[in-house]
Design a protein around this motif. Structure first.
Motif, PDB file in Angstrom:
ATOM      1  N   ILE A 152     -11.071  -7.570  -7.147  1.00  0.00           N
ATOM      2  CA  ILE A 152     -10.034  -8.376  -7.771  1.00  0.00           C
ATOM      3  C   ILE A 152     -10.003  -9.758  -7.136  1.00  0.00           C
ATOM      4  O   ILE A 152      -9.916  -9.882  -5.913  1.00  0.00           O
ATOM      5  CB  ILE A 152      -8.648  -7.716  -7.624  1.00  0.00           C
ATOM      6  CG1 ILE A 152      -8.681  -6.273  -8.136  1.00  0.00           C
ATOM      7  CG2 ILE A 152      -7.586  -8.521  -8.357  1.00  0.00           C
ATOM      8  CD1 ILE A 152      -8.969  -6.128  -9.598  1.00  0.00           C
ATOM      9  N   GLY A 153     -10.091 -10.795  -7.941  1.00  0.00           N
ATOM     10  CA  GLY A 153      -9.957 -12.161  -7.449  1.00  0.00           C
ATOM     11  C   GLY A 153      -8.500 -12.585  -7.477  1.00  0.00           C
ATOM     12  O   GLY A 153      -7.705 -12.066  -8.260  1.00  0.00           O
ATOM     13  N   ALA A 211      -1.512 -10.755  -3.697  1.00  0.00           N
ATOM     14  CA  ALA A 211      -2.076 -10.223  -4.935  1.00  0.00           C
ATOM     15  C   ALA A 211      -1.969  -8.703  -4.995  1.00  0.00           C
ATOM     16  O   ALA A 211      -1.637  -8.125  -6.034  1.00  0.00           O
ATOM     17  CB  ALA A 211      -3.535 -10.651  -5.066  1.00  0.00           C
ATOM     18  N   ILE A 212      -2.246  -8.037  -3.875  1.00  0.00           N
ATOM     19  CA  ILE A 212      -2.141  -6.579  -3.849  1.00  0.00           C
ATOM     20  C   ILE A 212      -0.717  -6.135  -4.160  1.00  0.00           C
ATOM     21  O   ILE A 212      -0.484  -5.200  -4.941  1.00  0.00           O
ATOM     22  CB  ILE A 212      -2.594  -6.034  -2.481  1.00  0.00           C
ATOM     23  CG1 ILE A 212      -4.120  -6.044  -2.403  1.00  0.00           C
ATOM     24  CG2 ILE A 212      -2.059  -4.629  -2.254  1.00  0.00           C
ATOM     25  CD1 ILE A 212      -4.670  -5.539  -1.093  1.00  0.00           C
ATOM     26  N   LYS A 213       0.266  -6.799  -3.554  1.00  0.00           N
ATOM     27  CA  LYS A 213       1.667  -6.428  -3.802  1.00  0.00           C
ATOM     28  C   LYS A 213       2.005  -6.554  -5.289  1.00  0.00           C
ATOM     29  O   LYS A 213       2.654  -5.678  -5.871  1.00  0.00           O
ATOM     30  CB  LYS A 213       2.592  -7.318  -2.965  1.00  0.00           C
ATOM     31  CG  LYS A 213       2.531  -7.047  -1.475  1.00  0.00           C
ATOM     32  CD  LYS A 213       3.394  -8.032  -0.703  1.00  0.00           C
ATOM     33  CE  LYS A 213       4.855  -7.902  -1.055  1.00  0.00           C
ATOM     34  NZ  LYS A 213       5.682  -8.859  -0.277  1.00  0.00           N
ATOM     35  N   LYS A 216       2.191   0.050 -11.138  1.00  0.00           N
ATOM     36  CA  LYS A 216       2.939   1.206 -10.618  1.00  0.00           C
ATOM     37  C   LYS A 216       2.006   2.198  -9.919  1.00  0.00           C
ATOM     38  O   LYS A 216       2.028   3.413 -10.173  1.00  0.00           O
ATOM     39  CB  LYS A 216       3.720   1.885 -11.750  1.00  0.00           C
ATOM     40  CG  LYS A 216       4.774   0.987 -12.380  1.00  0.00           C
ATOM     41  CD  LYS A 216       5.526   1.709 -13.496  1.00  0.00           C
ATOM     42  CE  LYS A 216       6.680   0.876 -14.029  1.00  0.00           C
ATOM     43  NZ  LYS A 216       6.270  -0.446 -14.543  1.00  0.00           N
ATOM     44  N   LEU A 217       1.170   1.678  -9.031  1.00  0.00           N
ATOM     45  CA  LEU A 217       0.179   2.499  -8.348  1.00  0.00           C
ATOM     46  C   LEU A 217       0.773   3.219  -7.144  1.00  0.00           C
ATOM     47  O   LEU A 217       1.626   2.682  -6.437  1.00  0.00           O
ATOM     48  CB  LEU A 217      -0.990   1.617  -7.891  1.00  0.00           C
ATOM     49  CG  LEU A 217      -1.757   0.870  -8.983  1.00  0.00           C
ATOM     50  CD1 LEU A 217      -2.868   0.040  -8.364  1.00  0.00           C
ATOM     51  CD2 LEU A 217      -2.320   1.825 -10.015  1.00  0.00           C
ATOM     52  N   LYS A 218       0.303   4.423  -6.916  1.00  0.00           N
ATOM     53  CA  LYS A 218       0.683   5.204  -5.737  1.00  0.00           C
ATOM     54  C   LYS A 218      -0.536   5.973  -5.249  1.00  0.00           C
ATOM     55  O   LYS A 218      -1.370   6.411  -6.040  1.00  0.00           O
ATOM     56  CB  LYS A 218       1.814   6.182  -6.082  1.00  0.00           C
ATOM     57  CG  LYS A 218       3.139   5.513  -6.422  1.00  0.00           C
ATOM     58  CD  LYS A 218       4.224   6.558  -6.690  1.00  0.00           C
ATOM     59  CE  LYS A 218       5.551   5.876  -7.007  1.00  0.00           C
ATOM     60  NZ  LYS A 218       6.629   6.872  -7.281  1.00  0.00           N
ATOM     61  N   GLY A 219      -0.634   6.111  -3.932  1.00  0.00           N
ATOM     62  CA  GLY A 219      -1.718   6.885  -3.356  1.00  0.00           C
ATOM     63  C   GLY A 219      -3.081   6.250  -3.467  1.00  0.00           C
ATOM     64  O   GLY A 219      -4.103   6.939  -3.356  1.00  0.00           O
ATOM     65  N   MET A 256      -5.962  -0.028  -1.145  1.00  0.00           N
ATOM     66  CA  MET A 256      -6.209  -1.416  -1.536  1.00  0.00           C
ATOM     67  C   MET A 256      -6.622  -2.197  -0.292  1.00  0.00           C
ATOM     68  O   MET A 256      -5.992  -2.074   0.772  1.00  0.00           O
ATOM     69  CB  MET A 256      -4.950  -2.039  -2.147  1.00  0.00           C
ATOM     70  CG  MET A 256      -4.258  -1.195  -3.211  1.00  0.00           C
ATOM     71  SD  MET A 256      -5.179  -1.090  -4.741  1.00  0.00           S
ATOM     72  CE  MET A 256      -4.920  -2.736  -5.398  1.00  0.00           C
ATOM     73  N   VAL A 257      -7.647  -3.007  -0.413  1.00  0.00           N
ATOM     74  CA  VAL A 257      -8.164  -3.779   0.721  1.00  0.00           C
ATOM     75  C   VAL A 257      -8.072  -5.262   0.413  1.00  0.00           C
ATOM     76  O   VAL A 257      -8.519  -5.707  -0.648  1.00  0.00           O
ATOM     77  CB  VAL A 257      -9.628  -3.404   1.031  1.00  0.00           C
ATOM     78  CG1 VAL A 257     -10.143  -4.242   2.199  1.00  0.00           C
ATOM     79  CG2 VAL A 257      -9.742  -1.916   1.341  1.00  0.00           C
ATOM     80  N   ALA A 258      -7.482  -6.021   1.321  1.00  0.00           N
ATOM     81  CA  ALA A 258      -7.402  -7.478   1.180  1.00  0.00           C
ATOM     82  C   ALA A 258      -8.090  -8.133   2.363  1.00  0.00           C
ATOM     83  O   ALA A 258      -7.960  -7.672   3.498  1.00  0.00           O
ATOM     84  CB  ALA A 258      -5.941  -7.927   1.115  1.00  0.00           C
ATOM     85  N   ILE A 259      -8.815  -9.185   2.084  1.00  0.00           N
ATOM     86  CA  ILE A 259      -9.440  -9.974   3.151  1.00  0.00           C
ATOM     87  C   ILE A 259      -8.463 -11.072   3.554  1.00  0.00           C
ATOM     88  O   ILE A 259      -8.080 -11.913   2.738  1.00  0.00           O
ATOM     89  CB  ILE A 259     -10.765 -10.583   2.684  1.00  0.00           C
ATOM     90  CG1 ILE A 259     -11.753  -9.480   2.294  1.00  0.00           C
ATOM     91  CG2 ILE A 259     -11.358 -11.481   3.769  1.00  0.00           C
ATOM     92  CD1 ILE A 259     -13.053  -9.986   1.691  1.00  0.00           C
TER      93      ILE A 259
END
Length: 318
Positions: free
Chosen positions: A15-16, A100-102, A109-112, A115-118
């Motif tokens: 994801i950008g 962006a992840i938040k 509405k993701l759970k479990g 997610m990785v952010a640089i």
């Protein structure tokens, strides 16, 4: 590489992320060619480019699956989140991935999920950090910024507070200006953005006109520090929000370019520790001089936005 990863691990997505006022890459990918922006935002200066590089564009177009657009307040909230977790302070560009992840998790509405952010960079100073601290509450959707009109009579303020209930008032600005009505600038603690909308509707149902300024950049950067400054004697006033280079001589260049018979009737500036300064200027320009005024703006060469019609200006300063 993107095709290989998807074939082996289809649940992995790249994801950008871009800021709302510096989204050159998103526009370029959607257009299928590099797009040049007329101007870019200032806060996340590490990602503020008008034209993306050729190789960067090629790689991004090939590998990135989707994009998330974040605003300044969301980036401030992300900087605060990382500090609370790690006691490390990121620069704005370095916090874009967390912001962006938040947003992505909330929207879908993701759970479990993992997610990785640089995150990177530490280009931060106390002036900019002060700005981050002020805007983080809005970015976390824990503060609504409102302009409310109440009758100028005893009991009105109590009625307003009763309607808010046990909600926390984070900021309150008021100055007597009219015998019939009072305009107040108020910050209210909320749990999410929808609650701010409900508060606005509640006040309006009880005959207290309310304007939600939570997304109004001028109100958050300038008006909240200047409430109570009506100037009916400032005839033919126009209001502009400028971006000044943060260097000696920038203001003098502005004044030298400005015609001497155009009076400056309002001026607000606050240092945020960036390469550019946010400046709000009111000038008295007669209608017959408007064409000449446009020439002045062109010669000046600074980025600007006209705010003469902004309702927050009309309510508190006009």
């Amino acid at each position: 590489m993107a095709s290989y990863i998807k074939a082996v691990r289809p649940e992995i997505q790249v994801i950008g992320v871009q800021t709302r006022d510096s989204d050159a890459m998103v526009r370029s990918v959607r257009a299928g060619k590099r797009v040049t922006l007329a101007d870019v935002g200032l806060f996340s200066d590490g990602t503020a480019v008008k034209l993306v590089g050729e190789e960067t564009f090629r790689i991004t177009k090939a590998l990135v699956d989707d994009y998330v657009i974040v605003d300044t307040d969301e980036v401030c909230a992300a900087i605060k989140d990382v500090f609370q977790d790690t006691r490390s302070i990121l620069e704005p560009a370095g916090a874009l991935g967390v912001a962006a992840i938040k947003q992505y998790v909330a929207q879908h509405k993701l759970k479990g999920k993992t997610m990785v952010a640089i995150t990177c960079g530490a280009n931060m100073n106390f002036d900019r950090l002060r700005f981050v601290a002020e805007r983080a509450e809005v970015g976390e959707q824990r503060e609504a910024v409102l302009a409310v009109t109440i009758p100028e009579k005893p009991g009105s303020f109590k009625k307003f507070c009763d309607l808010l209930g046990n909600r926390n008032i984070t900021e309150f600005n008021y100055r007597y200006a009219d015998a019939a009505k009072a305009h107040i600038f108020v910050g209210v603690g909320v749990h999410n953005r929808a609650e701010g909308v409900r508060i606005t509707e509640l006040l309006q149902r009880h005959d207290l006109p309310c304007l939600d300024l939570t997304d109004d950049e001028m109100a958050k950067s300038h008006i909240r520090y200047m409430v109570g400054g009506h100037a009916p004697q400032a005839e033919n006033e126009v209001l502009y929000r400028f971006v000044f280079p943060e260097r000696p001589g920038a203001l003098l260049n502005f004044l030298d370019t400005l015609r001497s018979d155009w009076n400056i009737s309002l001026f607000h500036y606050r240092n945020h520790g960036a390469d550019f300064g946010r400046v709000l200027v009111g000038m008295q320009v007669p209608p017959q001089d408007r064409e000449a005024f446009q020439g002045f703006l062109a010669r000046l060469g600074y980025e600007y936005v006209e705010e003469t019609g902004n309702p927050a200006y009309r309510m508190f300063l006009g």
